[in-house]
Design an enzyme around this catalytic site. Structure first.
Site, PDB file in Angstrom:
ATOM      1  N   HIS A 112       3.892  -3.701  -4.195  1.00 31.06           N
ATOM      2  CA  HIS A 112       4.521  -4.681  -3.301  1.00 31.06           C
ATOM      3  C   HIS A 112       4.808  -4.010  -1.949  1.00 31.06           C
ATOM      4  O   HIS A 112       5.136  -2.819  -1.901  1.00 31.06           O
ATOM      5  CB  HIS A 112       5.816  -5.194  -3.932  1.00 31.06           C
ATOM      6  N   GLU A 145      -0.184 -10.963   0.379  1.00 29.91           N
ATOM      7  CA  GLU A 145       1.116 -11.231   0.986  1.00 29.91           C
ATOM      8  C   GLU A 145       1.179 -10.604   2.375  1.00 29.91           C
ATOM      9  O   GLU A 145       1.493  -9.407   2.502  1.00 29.91           O
ATOM     10  CB  GLU A 145       2.235 -10.628   0.132  1.00 29.91           C
ATOM     11  N   LYS A 165      12.869  -9.469  -7.257  1.00 27.64           N
ATOM     12  CA  LYS A 165      13.280  -8.285  -6.483  1.00 27.64           C
ATOM     13  C   LYS A 165      14.583  -7.717  -7.063  1.00 27.64           C
ATOM     14  O   LYS A 165      14.771  -7.758  -8.273  1.00 27.64           O
ATOM     15  CB  LYS A 165      13.411  -8.639  -4.994  1.00 27.64           C
TER      16      LYS A 165
HETATM   17  P1  PGA Z   1       9.344 -14.471  -0.274  1.00 29.25           P
HETATM   18  O1  PGA Z   1       8.844 -13.113  -0.986  1.00 29.25           O
HETATM   19  O2  PGA Z   1       8.823 -15.613  -1.118  1.00 29.25           O
HETATM   20  O3  PGA Z   1      10.854 -14.382  -0.316  1.00 29.25           O
HETATM   21  O4  PGA Z   1       8.799 -14.484   1.098  1.00 29.25           O
HETATM   22  C1  PGA Z   1       7.563 -13.018  -1.527  1.00 29.25           C
HETATM   23  C2  PGA Z   1       7.358 -11.658  -2.122  1.00 29.25           C
HETATM   24  O5  PGA Z   1       7.851 -10.675  -1.565  1.00 29.25           O
HETATM   25  O6  PGA Z   1       6.713 -11.520  -3.171  1.00 29.25           O
END
Ligand code: PGA
Length: 248
Positions: free
Chosen positions: A94, A166, A11
């Site tokens: 995403h 996700e 990110k």
């Molecule tokens: P997280 O994020 O592992 O911090 O929950 C996953 C993602 O957004 O790909």
């Protein structure tokens, strides 16, 4: 027959100096052979990570792209530019991009198409909100996202596609989906691809789970027959935690 793929989505974290330290930390460890490892740093750290990852098994991915090859699109990055830096993967759609940057299913489709045309493998993210889950809409919503993302893609490119399931309510919240629930939605995603293309092609697509994956819960996800890896946010930002996930 599907090789598991675990990708770290950094990110908007890590300066180039921090990126260097993280990759060096990973390189000190013996990465497991049976799993494909991909790092997706911010654009600004791609070159640094590419240089450090050269000659290792670590693959490189970006977190977004624009579909045109070049042009007057201030602030955007093209697939050609990502290829030149050594990317083999690119995350597309995403939920944070859908939520904060107006990314639509149509954008996701165009981006997936552009990625594949330039030899980049898209990691296409899908997933329902808490409201949708509670209203019993998970299956219809997620299969709709998948169908629209893959619409019009050349069948021969489908094995290059990675899908990341996700659930939005599980991202960065510490509240992960149960492995059985994730497996069920992922099975449905595979059925959706089978209907849209063919079951032979659907069987070749790797589908990851993402959302609060950590060293403590990765084993149960990987034990599920439909889950082919993970897209990891927070826990990919520290070498020890990410290595713990890779060696599930
Ligand atoms: P997280 O994020 O592992 O911090 O929950 C996953 C993602 O957004 O790909």
């Amino acid at each position: 027959m599907r090789k598991p793929i675990i990708a770290g989505n950094w990110k908007m974290y890590k300066t180039t100096a921090e990126a260097r330290a993280l990759v060096q930390g990973l390189k000190e460890k013996a990465l497991p052979a049976g799993v494909e490892v991909v790092l997706c740093p911010p654009f600004t750290a791609l070159t640094t990570v590419a240089e450090l990852a050269k000659g290792t098994e670590i693959g490189l991915g970006a977190q977004n792209l624009f579909w045109a090859e070049e042009g007057a699109y201030t602030g955007e990055i093209s697939p050609v530019m990502l290829k030149e830096l050594g990317c083999t993967y690119v995350i597309i759609g995403h939920s944070e991009r859908r939520q904060y940057f107006g990314e639509t299913d149509d954008n996701v489709n165009k981006k997936a198409q552009a990625a594949l045309e330039h030899g980049l493998k898209p990691i296409i993210c899908v997933g329902e909100s808490l409201e949708q889950r509670e209203a019993g809409e998970t299956a219809s919503f997620v299969s709709g996202q998948v169908k629209k993302a893959l619409e019009g893609l050349a069948p021969e490119s489908i094995p290059q596609v990675v899908i990341a399931y996700e659930p939005i309510w599980a991202i960065g919240t510490g509240r992960s989906s149960s492995s059985a629930d994730a497996n069920q939605v992922i099975a449905l995603i595979r059925q959706t691809i089978a209907k849209q293309f063919s079951s032979d092609l659907a069987d070749q697509v790797r589908i990851q789970y993402g959302g609060s994956v950590k060293p403590e819960n990765i084993t149960e996800y990987m034990a599920q027959p439909e889950i082919d890896g993970a897209l990891v946010g927070g826990a990919s930002l520290k070498a020890d935690a990410f290595f713990g996930i890779l060696s599930y």
